[in-house]
Design a protein around this motif. Structure first.
Motif, PDB file in Angstrom:
ATOM      1  N   ALA A  78       0.830  -1.207   0.000  1.00  0.00           N
ATOM      2  CA  ALA A  78       0.000   0.000   0.000  1.00  0.00           C
ATOM      3  C   ALA A  78       0.863   1.255   0.000  1.00  0.00           C
ATOM      4  N   VAL A  79       1.951   1.236   0.772  1.00  0.00           N
ATOM      5  CA  VAL A  79       2.871   2.369   0.789  1.00  0.00           C
ATOM      6  C   VAL A  79       3.530   2.540  -0.584  1.00  0.00           C
ATOM      7  N   LYS A  80       3.909   1.407  -1.195  1.00  0.00           N
ATOM      8  CA  LYS A  80       4.527   1.465  -2.525  1.00  0.00           C
ATOM      9  C   LYS A  80       3.551   2.057  -3.544  1.00  0.00           C
ATOM     10  N   HIS A  81       2.287   1.677  -3.430  1.00  0.00           N
ATOM     11  CA  HIS A  81       1.279   2.221  -4.348  1.00  0.00           C
ATOM     12  C   HIS A  81       1.135   3.735  -4.167  1.00  0.00           C
ATOM     13  N   THR A  82       1.258   4.199  -2.933  1.00  0.00           N
ATOM     14  CA  THR A  82       1.187   5.644  -2.674  1.00  0.00           C
ATOM     15  C   THR A  82       2.340   6.379  -3.346  1.00  0.00           C
ATOM     16  N   PHE A  83       3.543   5.822  -3.244  1.00  0.00           N
ATOM     17  CA  PHE A  83       4.721   6.464  -3.841  1.00  0.00           C
ATOM     18  C   PHE A  83       4.685   6.390  -5.365  1.00  0.00           C
ATOM     19  N   ASN A  84       4.292   5.198  -5.880  1.00  0.00           N
ATOM     20  CA  ASN A  84       4.295   4.962  -7.328  1.00  0.00           C
ATOM     21  C   ASN A  84       5.645   5.333  -7.939  1.00  0.00           C
ATOM     22  N   ASP A  85       6.699   4.906  -7.254  1.00  0.00           N
ATOM     23  CA  ASP A  85       8.055   5.191  -7.720  1.00  0.00           C
ATOM     24  C   ASP A  85       8.534   4.038  -8.598  1.00  0.00           C
ATOM     25  N   PRO A  86       9.058   4.288  -9.806  1.00  0.00           N
ATOM     26  CA  PRO A  86       9.460   3.199 -10.701  1.00  0.00           C
ATOM     27  C   PRO A  86      10.474   2.247 -10.067  1.00  0.00           C
ATOM     28  N   PHE A  87      11.430   2.783  -9.325  1.00  0.00           N
ATOM     29  CA  PHE A  87      12.444   1.931  -8.724  1.00  0.00           C
ATOM     30  C   PHE A  87      11.828   1.003  -7.668  1.00  0.00           C
ATOM     31  N   LEU A  88      11.009   1.566  -6.785  1.00  0.00           N
ATOM     32  CA  LEU A  88      10.372   0.744  -5.752  1.00  0.00           C
ATOM     33  C   LEU A  88       9.367  -0.223  -6.360  1.00  0.00           C
ATOM     34  N   ASN A  89       8.693   0.187  -7.444  1.00  0.00           N
ATOM     35  CA  ASN A  89       7.760  -0.733  -8.095  1.00  0.00           C
ATOM     36  C   ASN A  89       8.464  -1.976  -8.601  1.00  0.00           C
ATOM     37  N   ASP A  90       9.690  -1.820  -9.062  1.00  0.00           N
ATOM     38  CA  ASP A  90      10.459  -2.980  -9.547  1.00  0.00           C
ATOM     39  C   ASP A  90      11.106  -3.748  -8.407  1.00  0.00           C
ATOM     40  N   ASN A  91      11.498  -3.052  -7.341  1.00  0.00           N
ATOM     41  CA  ASN A  91      12.277  -3.681  -6.283  1.00  0.00           C
ATOM     42  C   ASN A  91      11.419  -4.316  -5.198  1.00  0.00           C
ATOM     43  N   TRP A  92      10.317  -3.668  -4.857  1.00  0.00           N
ATOM     44  CA  TRP A  92       9.472  -4.171  -3.765  1.00  0.00           C
ATOM     45  C   TRP A  92       8.528  -5.253  -4.288  1.00  0.00           C
ATOM     46  N   ASN A  93       9.054  -6.432  -4.523  1.00  0.00           N
ATOM     47  CA  ASN A  93       8.275  -7.570  -4.987  1.00  0.00           C
ATOM     48  C   ASN A  93       8.830  -8.841  -4.350  1.00  0.00           C
ATOM     49  N   GLY A  94       7.990  -9.857  -4.254  1.00  0.00           N
ATOM     50  CA  GLY A  94       8.435 -11.129  -3.671  1.00  0.00           C
ATOM     51  C   GLY A  94       8.499 -11.046  -2.160  1.00  0.00           C
ATOM     52  N   LEU A  95       9.449 -11.813  -1.579  1.00  0.00           N
ATOM     53  CA  LEU A  95       9.620 -11.866  -0.127  1.00  0.00           C
ATOM     54  C   LEU A  95      10.288 -10.595   0.364  1.00  0.00           C
ATOM     55  N   GLN A  96       9.676  -9.961   1.364  1.00  0.00           N
ATOM     56  CA  GLN A  96      10.301  -8.758   1.902  1.00  0.00           C
ATOM     57  C   GLN A  96      11.318  -9.102   2.995  1.00  0.00           C
ATOM     58  N   CYS A  97      11.109 -10.212   3.705  1.00  0.00           N
ATOM     59  CA  CYS A  97      12.002 -10.602   4.791  1.00  0.00           C
ATOM     60  C   CYS A  97      12.238 -12.110   4.784  1.00  0.00           C
ATOM     61  N   TYR A  98      13.449 -12.502   5.153  1.00  0.00           N
ATOM     62  CA  TYR A  98      13.761 -13.900   5.433  1.00  0.00           C
ATOM     63  C   TYR A  98      14.741 -13.918   6.601  1.00  0.00           C
ATOM     64  N   GLU A  99      14.231 -14.338   7.766  1.00  0.00           N
ATOM     65  CA  GLU A  99      15.008 -14.274   9.002  1.00  0.00           C
ATOM     66  C   GLU A  99      15.455 -12.836   9.240  1.00  0.00           C
ATOM     67  N   ASN A 100      16.771 -12.590   9.249  1.00  0.00           N
ATOM     68  CA  ASN A 100      17.292 -11.239   9.500  1.00  0.00           C
ATOM     69  C   ASN A 100      17.729 -10.525   8.223  1.00  0.00           C
ATOM     70  N   THR A 101      17.294 -11.010   7.083  1.00  0.00           N
ATOM     71  CA  THR A 101      17.691 -10.449   5.793  1.00  0.00           C
ATOM     72  C   THR A 101      16.463  -9.918   5.058  1.00  0.00           C
ATOM     73  N   SER A 102      16.617  -8.766   4.408  1.00  0.00           N
ATOM     74  CA  SER A 102      15.545  -8.192   3.598  1.00  0.00           C
ATOM     75  C   SER A 102      15.999  -8.130   2.149  1.00  0.00           C
ATOM     76  N   PHE A 103      15.071  -8.437   1.249  1.00  0.00           N
ATOM     77  CA  PHE A 103      15.346  -8.393  -0.182  1.00  0.00           C
ATOM     78  C   PHE A 103      14.842  -7.097  -0.822  1.00  0.00           C
ATOM     79  N   TRP A 104      14.234  -6.223  -0.022  1.00  0.00           N
ATOM     80  CA  TRP A 104      13.677  -4.978  -0.542  1.00  0.00           C
ATOM     81  C   TRP A 104      14.571  -3.813  -0.146  1.00  0.00           C
ATOM     82  N   TYR A 105      14.700  -2.872  -1.079  1.00  0.00           N
ATOM     83  CA  TYR A 105      15.518  -1.697  -0.818  1.00  0.00           C
ATOM     84  C   TYR A 105      14.922  -0.890   0.328  1.00  0.00           C
ATOM     85  N   GLY A 106      15.776  -0.483   1.273  1.00  0.00           N
ATOM     86  CA  GLY A 106      15.356   0.377   2.360  1.00  0.00           C
ATOM     87  C   GLY A 106      14.625  -0.325   3.485  1.00  0.00           C
TER      88      GLY A 106
END
Length: 631
Positions: free
Chosen positions: A35-63
């Motif tokens: 929902a936050v990503k939809h608010t920003f509608n930023d091309p970089f975040l639209n491409d990056n914020w996908n799939g798993l956001q967290c795995y244990e202590n690791t994040s695959f999403w920027y920021g």
């Protein structure tokens, strides 16, 4: 034998329940971030914020930072983000510890953090957040740093008293009221509160160390309440002095201009002085129209420097015209309005027909020969439905076009003026059909005339450029003027440049004129004010979209203006003209008809025998079914 197995099953159920809860929390956090990503509608975040956001202590999403599969930090600083974040955007991120949107362009109110008890660091500085400071921040017992500077926040500062809060800044906002006297807020320097409204000390304060004044801070942090008042008086005094100097400067400048004007009006022969005084005395000044008179005097003033070019040049026989520049200067003038190519004035000549003077503006830097070549092209286009150019005036600083005055004004005023009043004379079907036919014939002539060298022969067809003479004959004005005006201004102002093809691909053609004609027909049929012809500051309707929706939703009978919809015998012609208008407004230029085809189809529409105005309650000629069948 089976009883010892019961604890194992119980343990399995508990673990499965915990796992299901963890999965649900994970999905809720992901949906919240989406929902936050939809608010920003930023091309970089639209491409990056996908799939798993967290795995244990690791994040695959920027920021994004995670701990044990939960989101604990959002760090998106200086990313050029914009949008209005919802107040409950972070309600589901209960493990959030750090949040930073520093140096972006985010707007809206400060979010609700009552569901984020673990938050320690919040940095929303250098954005466009407005409204009051959220009271939910008072519930964050672990809060260590709160950075809200350089926003548009209003209202008072809350009574922050968390002992953990060691960094705090609300400077450069629009906050007003006193600084609460809590120990926590007293521990911060004046820089944390600067550039806001004038603050007052809290009554419970026994020390002045917690009081800071943004208007006039002192080294010790204290100040006098009278200082802001005195500062206001000083500012007003300075502004008054500057205003007086400015008025004196303008007075001196106008005085010098008047003296120069008088000097240049003195002619070589003495008897001409008396004539000039008579001219000035014959000017009919009016508070609402004196600008046009002054302009005509300025034209004479500027033209004397170039005797060859600074005079009226008539397109026909000058003797038949019956007046010269001196007659024009002696005439009383009335402002008719401000057009896209310049202001127009009605000049009333003694014993002669009135003329319209158009004072051209925003022209290209054309030489005299280039200007006269454009004038020659315009005057070579002769048609009964084109307003002929009577004369022109050229000097280095002024260019004027003179036309015959159309007694019955323009179609815009005839169509929209006086609506709802008793003085309004209805514009019936036969008159509208004659107007549509006359305009079509004039446009056909412009499109077929080889002398026209413009990509769009007219380019600015709209009701205000369609005039009606004393016999209600149609006269089209402003044709050929686009070649005189600078290209950027033409692209901003002309109707043809509002066509779909220019909006999508920045190209225009003769079919852009056809689209303009279609918009004109829709305005003529509906009586509604079109967005493409509305004067500045007045909102119109996108008639092309509105009519298409009316046809699609089958309420076609409501399209037509009430002044013609009551004429039952005119219904077939109205429907046929509407079909022509819809084809002209097609978004694809190639699908629009040629002006020759349009003229032929309009000529086949017959006028009604009488302007009857019987109600259509029992008549079926304007039903949606009949239109659909004809379409």
């Amino acid at each position: 034998m089976e009883s010892p197995q019961f604890p194992k099953y119980l343990l399995f159920v508990i673990l499965f329940s915990l796992y299901s809860t963890s999965i649900a929390q994970y999905e809720e956090e992901r949906d919240a971030l989406y929902a936050v990503k939809h608010t920003f509608n930023d091309p970089f975040l639209n491409d990056n914020w996908n799939g798993l956001q967290c795995y244990e202590n690791t994040s695959f999403w920027y920021g994004i930072q995670c701990t044990n599969g939960r989101v604990t930090a959002i760090l998106l600083e200086s990313k050029g983000l914009s949008g209005k974040i919802n107040a409950d955007a972070f309600v589901l991120l209960s493990e959030l510890v750090t949040l930073s949107f520093k140096n972006n362009s985010l707007s809206g109110n400060i979010m609700d953090f009552s569901s984020n008890p673990k938050l320690k660091d919040i940095d929303l500085s250098k954005n466009m957040f407005d409204g009051p400071i959220s009271r939910s921040l008072l519930s964050l017992n672990l809060l260590e740093s709160l950075q809200l500077q350089d926003n548009h926040l209003t209202g008072p500062i809350l009574g922050f008293d968390q002992t953990s809060l060691t960094s705090f800044n609300v400077s450069n906002n629009s906050i007003t009221g006193p600084i609460p006297g809590t120990d926590t807020l007293r521990s911060f320097s004046s820089a944390s509160y600067s550039s806001n409204g004038p603050y007052m000390c809290d009554d419970s304060s026994n020390s002045s160390s917690g009081c800071y004044f943004s208007e006039n801070e002192t080294a010790g942090g204290g100040g006098s309440k009278k200082e802001p008042v005195s500062t206001v008086f000083i500012v007003f005094d300075v502004l008054g002095l500057l205003a007086g100097i400015l008025l004196l400067f303008l007075y001196c400048k106008k005085s010098r201009q008047l003296k120069k004007l008088i000097q240049k009006y003195q002619l070589e022969e003495k008897d001409e002085d008396d004539l000039e005084m008579e001219r000035m005395s014959n000017f009919h000044y009016n508070e609402s129209k004196d600008e046009s008179v002054i302009i005509s005097a300025e034209v004479n003033n500027r033209s004397v420097t170039n005797e060859e070019k600074g005079k009226l040049i008539f397109m026909g026989d000058e003797d038949q015209a019956g007046f010269d520049l001196n007659d024009l200067l002696r005439a009383s003038a009335e402002g008719l309005g401000k057009g896209l190519f310049g202001n127009s004035y009605k000049a009333t000549l003694d014993g002669r027909p009135s003329v319209v003077v158009k004072r051209l503006r925003d022209l290209k830097p054309l030489s005299y020969d280039e200007f006269t070549e454009v004038v020659r092209i315009i005057t070579n286009q002769k048609h009964p439905n084109l307003l002929p150019l009577l004369a022109y005036f050229y000097s280095n600083d002024e260019k004027l076009f003179l036309y015959r005055y159309a007694m019955n004004g323009n179609l815009f005023n005839r169509l929209h003026g006086g609506r709802g009043t008793r003085d309004r004379i209805p514009l019936r079907w036969n008159s509208r059909l004659a107007i549509a036919r006359g305009v079509a014939r004039a446009m056909e002539y412009l499109h077929l005339n080889p002398n026209s060298k413009c990509i769009v022969p007219h380019g600015n067809l709209k009701p205000s450029n369609i005039l009606l003479d004393g016999n209600d004959n149609v006269l089209i004005s402003d044709y050929g003027l686009a070649s005189l005006v600078a290209v950027p201004i033409v692209a901003q102002r002309l109707v043809a440049f509002k066509s779909p093809e220019y909006q999508h691909s920045k190209r225009i053609s003769m079919k852009s004129d056809v689209w303009s004609y279609g918009c004109f027909l829709l305005e003529l049929l509906t009586g509604r004010l079109s967005a493409h012809s509305a004067p500045p500051g007045i909102n119109g309707v996108d008639l092309c979209s509105w009519v298409h929706r009316a046809v699609r939703e089958e309420w076609t009978a409501e399209i037509f203006d009430i002044e013609i919809s009551v004429q039952r015998s005119a219904a077939p012609g109205m429907l046929k003209l509407l079909q022509i208008a819809i084809r002209c407004c097609d978004k694809i230029p190639e699908k629009r008809p040629e002006m020759t085809e349009i003229v032929r189809e309009i000529d086949s529409i017959k006028a009604v025998d009488s302007d009857d105005s019987d109600e259509l309650s029992a008549d079926q000629s304007l039903t949606d079914e009949s239109f659909s069948a004809n379409a």
